[in-house]
Write an enzyme that holds these catalytic residues in place. Structure first.
Site, PDB file in Angstrom:
ATOM      1  CG  HIS A 148     -16.357  28.236  -4.436  1.00 21.16           C
ATOM      2  ND1 HIS A 148     -15.714  28.375  -3.224  1.00 21.16           N
ATOM      3  CD2 HIS A 148     -17.677  28.139  -4.139  1.00 21.16           C
ATOM      4  CE1 HIS A 148     -16.613  28.355  -2.246  1.00 21.16           C
ATOM      5  NE2 HIS A 148     -17.816  28.214  -2.786  1.00 21.16           N
TER       6      HIS A 148
ATOM      7  CB  CYS B 267     -22.346  26.105  -3.475  1.00 22.09           C
ATOM      8  SG  CYS B 267     -21.455  27.659  -3.377  1.00 22.09           S
ATOM      9  CG  HIS B 268     -25.491  30.363  -0.893  1.00 21.02           C
ATOM     10  ND1 HIS B 268     -25.660  29.899   0.395  1.00 21.02           N
ATOM     11  CD2 HIS B 268     -24.444  31.203  -0.863  1.00 21.02           C
ATOM     12  CE1 HIS B 268     -24.755  30.448   1.176  1.00 21.02           C
ATOM     13  NE2 HIS B 268     -24.010  31.248   0.440  1.00 21.02           N
TER      14      HIS B 268
END
Length: 456
Positions: free
Chosen positions: A203, A173-174
């Site tokens: 997240h 994920c970035h």
């Protein structure tokens, strides 16, 4: 002379994403002549991606080769790296269903791809397809590393490690590096001068350290600056998206003492504090962008129509470095040159006060030994308490998938913080029925239909 890596893209019709990763890979000297294999079930999108990839090769003047496949196992045969980037069910029908049906229950969402009823449904649609890739990898590429860019990231990573423990995988994920850039911008400090350490789950990881390198080589803690910038209204500065003012995360920082890595629009729906029926004051105060993801999908589709036409007619395609980790992982594994990335993998005691089998997001050393997560120890108790509320939902969704026990879908929805804060038990069960019925054949067979149909 070193061999050239074979890199397979499953879901290569995600053309913009594929372009960024292939562009990054071909700019690295050791990977410049890689064998790029593109696989997608949509022949139109696959054809568009092939044109783009070949133009990238031409622009960069490398000897890389590009092949396309409609058969997954053939695309994986003997490959070294598998990049996965698909969305099962797409914007239509699946994303639309995930937003429209909860709305009938006055359950409003922002992104709905990670947690909540939208995240649960997306997990049920997605995991069986990831498992089929694992199955093929075991047969024809058992040593390959899967670089998985699909949401719901934590549910996916957890479900893969549970059913296929020998598959080498990392969820990417970035948000960690992306948010670090945003905070540097908020404080007016060059990103290159920042040092940080983050840990948690995808997240919902937090910066345990966020520091500024000083001229004498020492480091200064930037948290006091972030608190002050928020208190005086200097932060958050406007983001790339005017609909998303990023206030939720700053507010949470003042309550928890740490800044979370994923955007405010995401975070608003992982907790029960921000989206509440009859509390439009909260929506306004924190600038909560309801229905944000469908809006982005529509904009993206329109943008892609124009971009794909431009790419088809262009002789050259401009190549900028993206902030994705894929190329540095491939480069480090292939050459042994070490790098550090943030990856999602099975906890295995890395974060000592979270469950061992949960999927955690931590710094990882990457070299020719593969991905090696860094030991974190205990997170501050208020952070693990909040993270566990999300892990509960992930754990029950994975349990549903592993045991094919439909009851656990309802249990997962019951445990979701936002859903539970808004709906009673009967509404939650009824909502799950409506969603599983509407998704139909997008879901695995055991999960389809509703309670009423099953009793009948």
């Amino acid at each position: 002379m070193m061999a050239n890596p074979k890199i397979t893209f499953i879901g290569a019709g995600s053309s913009v994403f594929m372009k960024n990763i292939v562009g990054d890979i071909l700019q690295r000297p050791a990977l410049a002549d890689a064998q790029i294999r593109l696989m997608d079930i949509n022949p139109t999108r696959l054809g568009e991606s092939e044109i783009i990839a070949k133009k990238l090769v031409a622009t960069l003047g490398t000897k890389a080769t590009v092949e396309t496949f409609s058969n997954q196992r053939q695309a994986l045969d003997g490959t070294n790296f598998v990049v996965v980037c698909f969305q099962i069910g797409g914007y239509e029908p699946s994303t639309v269903i995930d937003f429209d049906i909860p709305k009938k229950y006055n359950l409003r969402q922002t992104i709905a791809d990670t947690l909540g009823v939208g995240g649960i449904m997306r997990g049920l649609r997605t995991v069986p397809h990831l498992w089929s890739i694992c199955e093929d990898m075991l047969q024809v590429a058992p040593d390959a590393i899967m670089l998985q860019y699909v949401n719901p990231m934590a549910i996916n990573t957890w479900a893969i490690s549970e059913k296929y423990p020998t598959i080498k995988q990392v969820g990417l994920c970035h948000s960690v590096q992306g948010t670090a850039h945003e905070l540097a911008n908020d404080l007016g400090i060059p990103y290159e001068e920042i040092r940080y350490k983050s840990a948690g789950i995808n997240h919902m990881a937090f910066y345990l350290k966020f520091e500024h390198r000083q001229p004498d080589g020492s480091y200064r803690n930037l948290y006091p600056d972030l608190f002050q910038a928020y208190a005086t209204g200097k932060a958050p500065k406007p983001t790339w998206n005017p609909r998303c003012p990023n206030k939720v995360r700053y507010e949470m920082m003042t309550r928890l003492g740490y800044f979370v890595t994923e955007s405010s629009e995401h975070f608003a729906e992982y907790t029960p504090y921000f989206i509440k029926e009859g509390r439009e004051d909260l929506i306004e105060k924190f600038g909560i962008p309801l229905d944000e993801y469908p809006k982005r999908c529509v904009e993206q589709i329109a943008r892609w129509k124009k971009t794909s036409e431009d790419y088809k007619t262009a002789d050259r395609i401009e190549v900028k470095e993206s902030k994705e980790y894929a190329s540095s992982i491939v480069n480090s594994v292939w050459t042994g040159e070490p790098s550090v990335i943030y990856g999602n993998l099975r906890n295995n005691g890395v974060i000592t006060n979270l469950p061992n089998n949960a999927a955690v997001e931590v710094p990882c050393l990457v070299d020719d030994n593969g991905l090696q997560p860094t030991f974190i120890g205990d997170l501050p108790p208020q952070l693990t308490a909040l993270i566990r509320t999300n892990i509960n939902v992930q754990e029950l969704t994975v349990a549903a998938l592993m045991t094919e026990n439909r009851e656990h879908i309802y249990h997962a929805a019951m445990m979701d913080p936002h859903t539970a804060a808004e709906l009673d038990l009967e509404q939650i069960w009824s909502l799950v029925d409506d969603l599983t019925e509407a998704h139909g054949s997008m879901l695995p067979e055991w999960a389809r239909g509703s309670r009423k149909q099953r009793v009948a």
